[in-house]
Design an enzyme around this catalytic site. Structure first.
Site, short mmCIF file in Angstrom:
data_model
loop_
_atom_site.label_atom_id
_atom_site.label_comp_id
_atom_site.label_asym_id
_atom_site.label_seq_id
_atom_site.Cartn_x
_atom_site.Cartn_y
_atom_site.Cartn_z
CE LYS A 188 -2.07 3.00 1.70
NZ LYS A 188 -1.77 4.27 1.40
CD GLU A 210 12.70 0.67 8.52
OE1 GLU A 210 13.39 -0.36 8.39
OE2 GLU A 210 12.83 1.63 7.83
CB CYS A 264 12.56 8.90 8.81
SG CYS A 264 13.97 7.71 8.10
CD GLU A 268 9.16 12.78 11.97
OE1 GLU A 268 7.67 12.42 11.93
OE2 GLU A 268 10.01 12.13 11.54
N1 LIG Z 1 12.11 5.54 10.43
C1 LIG Z 1 12.15 5.51 9.26
O1 LIG Z 1 12.96 4.61 8.55
C2 LIG Z 1 11.17 6.23 8.38
C3 LIG Z 1 11.54 6.49 7.00
C4 LIG Z 1 10.46 7.19 6.16
C5 LIG Z 1 9.74 8.05 6.94
N2 LIG Z 1 9.22 7.78 8.35
C6 LIG Z 1 8.18 8.50 8.82
O2 LIG Z 1 7.09 8.67 7.97
C7 LIG Z 1 6.54 9.90 8.13
C8 LIG Z 1 6.18 10.63 6.96
O3 LIG Z 1 5.46 9.69 6.07
P1 LIG Z 1 3.72 9.77 5.88
O4 LIG Z 1 3.40 11.00 6.14
O5 LIG Z 1 3.44 9.03 4.81
O6 LIG Z 1 3.53 8.72 6.91
P2 LIG Z 1 1.95 8.21 7.07
O7 LIG Z 1 2.01 7.41 8.66
O8 LIG Z 1 1.04 9.39 7.32
O9 LIG Z 1 1.61 7.24 6.13
C9 LIG Z 1 2.33 6.17 5.89
C10 LIG Z 1 1.42 5.24 4.99
O10 LIG Z 1 0.44 4.78 6.25
C11 LIG Z 1 -0.84 4.84 5.53
N3 LIG Z 1 -1.86 4.95 6.65
C12 LIG Z 1 -2.17 5.97 7.29
N4 LIG Z 1 -3.06 5.89 8.08
C13 LIG Z 1 -3.36 4.34 8.19
C14 LIG Z 1 -4.15 3.31 9.24
N5 LIG Z 1 -4.89 3.88 10.11
N6 LIG Z 1 -4.00 2.20 8.64
C15 LIG Z 1 -2.96 1.45 7.79
N7 LIG Z 1 -2.49 2.34 6.96
C16 LIG Z 1 -2.36 3.69 7.06
C17 LIG Z 1 -0.84 6.04 4.60
O11 LIG Z 1 -1.90 5.69 3.72
C18 LIG Z 1 0.72 5.77 4.02
O12 LIG Z 1 0.85 4.69 3.03
C19 LIG Z 1 7.34 10.55 9.09
O13 LIG Z 1 7.00 10.77 10.53
C20 LIG Z 1 8.65 9.88 8.88
O14 LIG Z 1 9.67 10.23 10.11
C21 LIG Z 1 10.25 7.11 8.86
O1 LIG Z 2 13.55 8.96 5.27
C1 LIG Z 2 14.00 7.84 5.76
C2 LIG Z 2 14.89 7.25 5.19
C3 LIG Z 2 15.32 6.09 5.26
C4 LIG Z 2 16.11 5.25 4.97
C5 LIG Z 2 16.20 3.82 4.90
O2 LIG Z 2 15.36 3.30 5.20
C6 LIG Z 2 17.26 3.15 4.22
O3 LIG Z 2 18.40 3.67 3.98
O4 LIG Z 2 17.01 1.92 4.25
#
Ligand SMILES: NC(=O)c1ccc[n+]([C@@H]2O[C@H](COP(=O)([O-])OP(=O)(O)OC[C@H]3O[C@@H](n4cnc5c(N)ncnc54)[C@H](O)[C@@H]3O)[C@@H](O)[C@H]2O)c1
Ligand SMILES: O=C/C=C/C=C(\O)C(=O)O
Length: 494
Positions: free
Chosen positions: A187, A263, A297, A398
Site C-alpha cells: 500500500k 520504522e 526520517c 518531528e
Molecule cells: N524510520 C524510518 O525509517 C522512516 C522512514 C521514512 C519515513 N518515516 C516517517 O514517515 C512519516 C512521513 O510519512 P507519511 O506522512 O507518509 O506517514 P503516514 O504514517 O501518514 O503514512 C504512511 C502510510 O500509512 C498509511 N496509513 C495511514 N493511516 C493508516 C491506517 N490507520 N492504517 C493503515 N495504513 C495507514 C498511509 O496511507 C501511507 O501509505 C514521518 O513521520 C517519518 O519520520 C520513517
Molecule cells: O526517510 C527515511 C529514510 C530511510 C532510509 C532507509 O530506510 C534506508 O536507507 O534503508
C-alpha cells in the site's frame, strides 16, 4: 499503466493485483498532484475493500503456486532480474518518482532509484549466503542430539509505505520479503503511487509468478491501508511512516497476533564538538537538514554546538541554507517542494510556533517568492533557529521540513543528556576529530543508528531501525531475516 515519462492529467495509475492492472471495483479515484506546481497530473484508482481482499487472496494463493515451490537459487535469480530491470528502466522510475514528489532529479537519480535496485540485489545475496544455526546437545542418557534451524517464509506480508522515498522505502521491505519467499501486498502512500505501480511491469517482465507482488492504492483509515492491515490473511505487517499511524496499525496487528516491523518518526540530534572539522560538519549537516527538503526520517532537526564554535557554525550553516534555491527547477541547488499543501501548512505552523516561543530566525522562516510554473508549488524556505529552549515545540516534535534549531552546549555530559531527552530514538550524528570521544558519545546515544563524522552513509548489511517511538525491530542484512522468516528448530536425537 501509461508511460510515466510525460505525466499528464489524463494519466491513470492502477492497482496491480494477481499480475494485472485493475481499476478500483467501486469506481473511486483520487487526484495525483505534482507538488512542484500544485497541478493535477494523474488520477489514481482507489482499491475497494473487495479489491484489497482479492490482492491478499492472490498473494496467499501464490504461496502455494510455482513461487512457493521454487528453490532459493531460482528465487534469487528472479529477484536479481528485478534489480536489473529496474536499472534498465531507470529513466521511467526517475520520471515517476520526480512527478510524484517534485524532488530534484539528481536526488532521485543518485539515491532513490539506485537503492530501488540495490534493495533487491542485496537481499538476493543475503539469502543465498545465509548460514544456518546448529548445536550439538548432550542428552541426559549420555548421548547426543543435533539441533538445527530451518527458515520458512512468514506468508503474506503487508507493506505500508510513506511518500518521502517511495521506491527506496518500499523496496527496502519488498526485497527481503520476496528473497525470503513471502508474497506481498503493497500500500504505497496516496501521495506517491507511481513507482509501486510501475514495479508491477517489472515483475511481469522478469516472469515473477502472478500474485507474488500486488499493489493497492488508497488512504489509511476507512481505505486500502486499514482494509489491508485488518485482513486476517495477512501474516505480518511491515510499516514505515508516522508514529501515530504505527500505533493504529499495531492495534489491527494485535487481532490474530500478527508480527510487525515499524520504522517510524524521529527528532534526530547532531552534536558538533569544538574540535570538529567545520567544513565536514557544515557539509554533512546542511545535507542532513535540507536533503529532500527535510523530509527524511533520518534528518537532523536539533543541532547542539560546543560554545566556542557556536557563532562560526551558525554563520556557516546560514550561508549553506541560503545556497539552496526553492522552486528553481533543474538547478543543482534546487530545493524541492514539500509533498502537499497540507504538509506545507503543518511545517509553516511550526515556523510560526518557533517565533511565538521566542526563537530567533537566522534565515528563512516563510514561503519563498516564486514565479512561473512553480508558483503553485508547495515550497518553503530553508530555515534555521537559534535562541530555542529545550522544551520548545520545535525542539520536541518531528517537523519533517527543511529546518532545525541550533543550541550551544558546554560539556559532554550535558549534551548527551540533551540529545537523549526525547521520546524518539531513530538516529544521531556526532562531529569530532577526537575519535575516542566519537566512539564514547556515539555509544551513549539512545538511538538505532549513530553516525560519526557522516550522515545517511548506508551499508545495507547493517541493522537499521529505531528505538522508543521511532520503531520496533531492525531490518537490514541478516536482521531482515528475523522478521521475514519463521524459524523451525529441529532436534534430532542421535
Ligand atoms: N524510520 C524510518 O525509517 C522512516 C522512514 C521514512 C519515513 N518515516 C516517517 O514517515 C512519516 C512521513 O510519512 P507519511 O506522512 O507518509 O506517514 P503516514 O504514517 O501518514 O503514512 C504512511 C502510510 O500509512 C498509511 N496509513 C495511514 N493511516 C493508516 C491506517 N490507520 N492504517 C493503515 N495504513 C495507514 C498511509 O496511507 C501511507 O501509505 C514521518 O513521520 C517519518 O519520520 C520513517
Ligand atoms: O526517510 C527515511 C529514510 C530511510 C532510509 C532507509 O530506510 C534506508 O536507507 O534503508
Amino acid at each position: 499503466m501509461t508511460s510515466p515519462a510525460s505525466p499528464s492529467v489524463t494519466e491513470t495509475i492502477l492497482n496491480f493485483i494477481d499480475g494485472s492492472y485493475r481499476q478500483g471495483s467501486d469506481g473511486k479515484s483520487f487526484p495525483n498532484i505534482d507538488p512542484a506546481t500544485g497541478l493535477q497530473i494523474g488520477l489514481v484508482h482507489e482499491a475497494s475493500e473487495a479489491d484489497v481482499a482479492d490482492a491478499v487472496a492472490a498473494a496467499k494463493a501464490a504461496l502455494k503456486g510455482p513461487w512457493g515451490k521454487m528453490t532459493t537459487a531460482e528465487r534469487v535469480k528472479l529477484i536479481a532480474a528485478v534489480a536489473t530491470e529496474i536499472e534498465r528502466r531507470a529513466d521511467d522510475f526517475l520520471a515517476a518518482e520526480v512527478a510524484d514528489t517534485g524532488k530534484p532529479r539528481h536526488v532521485a537519480s543518485h539515491i532513490d532509484i539506485p537503492r530501488g535496485a540495490a534493495n533487491f540485489r542485496m537481499f538476493a545475496d543475503v539469502v543465498s549466503t545465509m548460514p544456518g544455526e546448529s548445536f550439538n546437545t548432550s542428552t541426559p542418557d549420555g548421548g547426543q542430539a543435533l539441533n538445527y534451524t530451518v527458515r520458512k517464509p512468514k506468508g503474506v506480508v503487508a507493506v505500508v509505505c510513506p511518500w518521502n522515498f517511495p521506491l527506496l522505502l518500499m523496496t527496502w521491505k519488498v526485497g527481503p520479503a520476496l528473497a525470503c519467499g513471502n508474497t506481498v501486498v503493497v500500500k504505497p502512500s496516496e501521495e506517491t503511487p507511481r513507482t509501486a505501480a510501475l514495479l508491477g511491469e517489472v515483475m511481469n517482465a522478469v516472469g515473477m509468478p502472478k500474485g507474488v507482488y500486488n499493489v493497492v492504492h488508497g488512504f489509511g483509515p476507512g481505505s486500502a491501508g486499514e482494509f489491508l492491515t485488518s485482513n486476517p490473511d495477512v501474516d505480518a505487517i511491515t510499516f514505515t511512516g508516522e508514529t501515530g499511524t504505527g500505533q493504529a496499525i499495531m492495534q489491527k496487528a494485535a487481532i490474530g497476533v500478527r508480527d510487525i516491523s515499524f520504522e517510524l518518526g524521529g527528532k534526530n540530534p547532531a552534536i558538533v564538538f569544538a574540535d570538529a572539522d567545520l567544513d565536514k560538519a557544515v557539509e554533512g549537516l546542511s545535507r542532513s537538514v535540507f536533503l529532500n527538503t527535510g523530509q527524511v526520517c533520518l534528518g537532523t532537526e536539533r543541532v547542539y554546538v560546543e560554545r566556542p564554535i557556536f557563532n562560526a557554525f551558525v554563520a556557516r550553516m546560514a550561508a549553506a541554507a541560503q545556497g539552496f534555491k526553492p522552486g528553481v527547477t533543474g538547478d543543482r541547488a534546487y530545493l524541492g517542494p514539500l509533498i502537499s499543501a497540507e504538509h506545507r501548512e503543518k511545517v509553516l505552523g511550526y515556523y510560526r510556533r518557533a517565533v511565538e516561543d521566542g526563537a530567533t530566525v537566522v534565515t528563512g522562516g516563510g514561503v519563498p517568492e516564486i514565479s512561473g510554473a512553480e508558483a503553485g508549488g508547495f515550497f518553503v524556505e530553508p530555515t534555521l533557529w537559534i535562541d530555542v529552549a529545550h522544551g520548545d515545540t520545535v525542539m520536541r516534535e518531528e517537523i519533517f521540513g527543511p529546518c532545525c534549531g541550533i543550541v550551544p552546549f558546554d560539556s559532554e555530559d550535558e549534551v548527551i543528556a540533551l540529545a537523549n531527552d526525547t521520546v524518539y530514538g531513530l538516529c544521531a550524528s556526532i562531529w569530532t576529530e577526537n575519535m575516542s570521544r566519537g566512539h564514547r558519545v556515539a555509544a551513549a546515544m539512545d538511538v538505532g543508528v549513530c553516525w560519526v563524522n557522516s550522515w545517511f552513509l548506508r551499508d545495507l548489511r547493517t541493522a537499521f531501525g529505531g528505538s522508543g517511538h521511532s520503531g520496533i525491530g531492525r531490518e537490514g542484512g541478516v536482521h531482515s531475516l528475523e522478521f521475514y522468516t519463521e524459524i523451525t528448530n529441529i532436534c534430532v536425537k542421535l
